[in-house]
Design an enzyme around this catalytic site. Structure first.
Site, PDB file in Angstrom:
ATOM      1  N   ARG A  58       2.722  78.243  15.523  1.00  0.00           N
ATOM      2  CA  ARG A  58       2.352  78.360  16.948  1.00  0.00           C
ATOM      3  C   ARG A  58       1.715  79.725  17.230  1.00  0.00           C
ATOM      4  NH1 ARG A  58       5.744  79.730  20.875  1.00  0.00           N
ATOM      5  NH2 ARG A  58       7.567  78.899  19.816  1.00  0.00           N
ATOM      6  N   TYR A 111     -15.428  69.033  35.600  1.00  0.00           N
ATOM      7  CA  TYR A 111     -14.735  67.895  34.972  1.00  0.00           C
ATOM      8  C   TYR A 111     -13.486  67.575  35.815  1.00  0.00           C
ATOM      9  CZ  TYR A 111     -11.569  65.509  31.807  1.00  0.00           C
ATOM     10  OH  TYR A 111     -10.670  64.628  31.272  1.00  0.00           O
ATOM     11  N   ASP A 185     -17.107  77.327  31.395  1.00  0.00           N
ATOM     12  CA  ASP A 185     -16.854  76.223  30.470  1.00  0.00           C
ATOM     13  C   ASP A 185     -18.194  75.838  29.840  1.00  0.00           C
ATOM     14  OD1 ASP A 185     -16.599  73.657  29.332  1.00  0.00           O
ATOM     15  OD2 ASP A 185     -14.980  73.113  30.701  1.00  0.00           O
ATOM     16  N   LYS A 210     -15.668  67.599  21.992  1.00  0.00           N
ATOM     17  CA  LYS A 210     -17.028  67.113  22.225  1.00  0.00           C
ATOM     18  C   LYS A 210     -17.958  67.557  21.092  1.00  0.00           C
ATOM     19  CE  LYS A 210     -14.895  65.566  25.751  1.00  0.00           C
ATOM     20  NZ  LYS A 210     -14.110  66.506  26.451  1.00  0.00           N
TER      21      LYS A 210
END
Ligand code: LCS
Length: 396
Positions: A58, A111, A185, A210
């Protein structure tokens, strides 16, 4: 990092020098949750930061680490943190850097889940949000306050494809609100079309689900910035707040997908120009939303800012029913959300990716329930066009 200045195609492959164990060409998948210490003292030194080295996945993993270095290099940032989704990267970034009482200005075309995070969740934590049309510079200037802490927008906005002048926004913000961070973004554009950090943005976030991965088999995200901000984003937003860590298998797949990013983007951008040409001439289509159209309100900004105009195009049909019928009549274009994959994907933002927005919010974001969004893929463009034409005729 290499000393040479390479062209983009070479840079993607060789810009970050990586030496893999056993001379492996491709990065091994370090499928491990934790890392063994030589001694208690070493474990202590790693935790206190006196010694570099992995501790627990992590907090860092060698496969993910290589990917983060590549993305930081591609975006021109000092450091990058990989997240298990784009929303992980966005929420991890925003929740690391904002606190109760802070003021955030965001563009109103985003988005759907980002829109919901900014306009519904952040206010619950006492963050004041102004959601405006940031293409309107005068409105933006009158909304920004000297104590504004963050400005947020998308390079090519989902789904209206509007393009905001990153350089103008960042220059104004840094002059008027010295503590304010400009967060962009860059999912739709990718660093191949624009590098927001080079235009003055402070942080770039991505859905790597994407184009960066590009093969429809991974959900992932990135946050890229200077070291000091990334330390906070990594140690607060990634490690503690979201824990949305990218797994090494996914990191490997993105490293593999990245190798072909340049040829994929070039092909997709070229295909899209042909599809856009068809759409603008089609009597069935009422309006086309694409940054590369001269009729587009942001065309001058898009020409200045983007190396190419991208692979995303939206278009309006005559009615909601007609739009729905087109989606049900396509045979080659694949009816699915997401974007940036090899296959052409088609979807209906109002009822799918932006279904969490009200009718008024959708109108304010500059689109309607008549809008269809296309993520142009790598098929032959004439086949995509033939499919759309037959779907338009069948839906008529
Ligand atoms: N940013 C943008 C611009 C996006 O389009 C998306 C997802 C995200 C962030 C979130 O990324 P994720 O968590 O899904 O990796 N956009 C989607 C879309 O338009 N269709 O499906 C997902």
């Amino acid at each position: 990092m290499n000393d040479h200045t390479y062209s983009v195609s070479t840079d993607i492959l060789h810009g970050v020098h990586i030496k893999n164990p056993a001379g492996a060409l491709s990065t091994p998948i370090f499928q491990t949750s934790t890392f063994v210490f030589d001694s208690a003292e070493q474990g202590g030194r790693r935790f206190s930061g006196q010694e570099d080295g992995f501790i627990y996945s992590r907090l860092g993993n060698p496969t993910t680490d290589q990917l983060e270095k590549k993305i930081a290099h591609l975006e021109g940032g000092e450091d990058c943190a990989a997240f298990s989704s784009g929303m992980g990267a966005i929420s991890g970034t925003l929740l690391s850097l904002l606190r109760c009482g802070d003021h955030l200005v965001a563009d109103r075309t985003l988005y759907g889940c980002t829109f919901a995070l900014i306009n519904e969740t952040l206010p619950k934590f006492g963050i004041q949000v102004d959601s405006i049309d940031m293409s309107d510079m005068e409105l933006f200037k009158s909304t920004l306050r000297p104590d504004t802490k963050m400005v947020y927008f998308e390079t090519i906005a989902n789904p209206s494809m509007k393009v905001i002048d990153i350089e103008a926004v960042a220059a104004y913000v840094h002059q008027v609100a010295p503590e304010c961070l400009v967060v962009v973004d860059n999912t739709f554009a990718t660093p191949l079309l624009v590098k927001p950090l080079s235009l003055g943005a402070d942080i770039v976030v991505h859905s790597a689900t994407k184009y960066l991965n590009g093969h429809g088999d991974v959900v992932a995200g990135f946050s890229v910035s200077r070291k000091e901000l990334m330390d906070t984003i990594r140690l607060v937003g990634l490690k503690d707040v979201t824990g949305a860590v990218l797994g090494p298998q996914e990191a490997y797949l993105i490293l593999r997908g990245l190798k072909t990013l340049k040829i994929r983007m070039d092909a997709v951008c070229a295909n899209t120009l042909k599809v856009v040409d068809f759409l603008t001439k089609s009597p069935y289509v009422k309006k086309v939303f694409f940054p590369g159209l001269e009729s587009n309100a942001d065309y001058t900004v898009a020409r200045k800012e983007l190396k190419q105009f991208g692979g995303m195009v939206s278009f309006e049909m005559g009615s909601f029913e007609e739009a729905k019928k087109v989606l049900n009549c396509v045979k080659l274009c694949t009816l699915a959300v997401s974007l940036g994959d090899c296959e052409t994907l088609i979807q209906h933002p109002a009822s799918m990716t932006h279904s969490m927005c009200t009718k008024e919010e959708i109108e304010a974001a500059g689109f309607s329930d008549r809008l269809i969004r296309l993520s142009v893929g790598l098929e032959a463009p004439e086949d995509i066009i033939t499919d759309l034409q037959q779907a338009f005729e069948a839906a008529d």
